[in-house]
Design an enzyme around this catalytic site. Structure first.
Site, short mmCIF file in Angstrom:
data_model
loop_
_atom_site.label_atom_id
_atom_site.label_comp_id
_atom_site.label_asym_id
_atom_site.label_seq_id
_atom_site.Cartn_x
_atom_site.Cartn_y
_atom_site.Cartn_z
N SER A 56 0.85 -1.19 0.00
CA SER A 56 0.00 0.00 0.00
C SER A 56 0.88 1.24 0.00
CB SER A 56 -0.89 0.01 1.25
OG SER A 56 -1.51 1.26 1.43
N TYR B 241 -0.89 -0.44 10.39
CA TYR B 241 -1.09 -0.86 9.00
C TYR B 241 0.09 -0.41 8.13
CZ TYR B 241 -3.49 -1.30 4.47
OH TYR B 241 -3.85 -1.63 3.18
#
Length: 258
Positions: free
Chosen positions: A141, A154
């Protein structure tokens, strides 16, 4: 361009999700046989597998035993396994800065986004050790490249995939399969179910695209096509250990005033 993926066996983890389902369909369009992995979304996974003529396979990717069983199950269902796309992951919706984040959440996020990929790669590479061929595409990501306030857990997990993990793995692959490859895709803002509502707001869309040269968000198909490209030995056979960002030219700074 011919990808030479026809007849190859492909496993897509998290294959029933937004980017996952687009990736499953993209491989199927190339003539690959695809196993759609799921943990809880069985109905959607089975429907997608039926649509593309593939198979649905279940595993909790944080369970060592279940992941170790997943690869042989995929091989059995497809007849062979040449490509694994480690796409499954979980973005915790609650915004929590580090000083408020519990150790429980931190560990759970790393388990779902980093441990799961380690276990998937380990199981697949034990298979590659016998076949001597294989391609891995890991889905990270832009949070792992630029950070994400309120989601340091995350960002840390995704950042690990796009840095030390892939760089180490591409060198280790040479010990068991000199032509096997591993690469990483880093999607930015993408129009998947959990974002779709917010992205309908023009003000929100303008805000999140201020750091992007292309003032639009990606579609799952945009990510899927890059994954297929990296998985293809014909197209990307001399590419390994690379991180490809699919985010409209996103940078860690504001590019547009409004």
């Amino acid at each position: 361009m011919e990808t030479e993926l026809r007849g190859k066996g492909v496993l897509v983890t998290g294959g029933a999700g937004g980017i996952g389902s687009a990736t499953v369909r993209a491989f199927a369009e190339e003539g690959a046989r695809v196993a759609v992995h799921y943990r809880s979304n069985e109905d959607k996974a089975r429907a997608l597998a039926t649509e593309v003529g593939g198979a649905a396979v279940r595993a909790d990717l944080t369970s060592e035993a279940e992941v170790d069983a997943l690869i042989p199950e995929a091989v059995k269902a497809l007849g062979r396994l040449d490509v694994v796309v480690a796409n499954a992951g979980h973005w915790p919706s609650q915004d929590e800065p580090v000083w408020k984040m519990s150790l429980t959440r931190w560990r759970q996020t790393l388990a779902e986004n980093l441990d799961s990929v380690f276990l998937t790669c380990r199981a697949f590479l034990r298979h590659v050790e016998t076949t001597k061929v294989g391609s891995l595409v890991l889905v990270s990501s832009t949070a792992g490249l630029f950070g994400e306030a309120g989601h340091s857990d995350y960002a840390a997990a995704k950042g690990a995939l796009a840095s030390g993990f892939v760089k180490s793995l591409k060198n280790e692959l040479g010990r068991i399969a000199p032509m096997a490859r591993v690469n990483v895709v880093c999607p930015g803002w993408t129009e998947v179910d959990r974002n779709r509502g917010k992205l309908q707001d023009p003000a929100f869309l303008a805000r999140v695209t201020r750091t992007m040269a292309l003032r639009k968000v990606g579609r799952p198909e945009d990510i899927a096509r890059v994954i297929v490209t990296l998985a293809s030995d014909r197209i990307s056979g001399h590419v390994t250990g690379e991180v490809v960002t699919v985010a409209g030219g996103m940078e860690g700074r504001v590019l547009h005033d409004t």
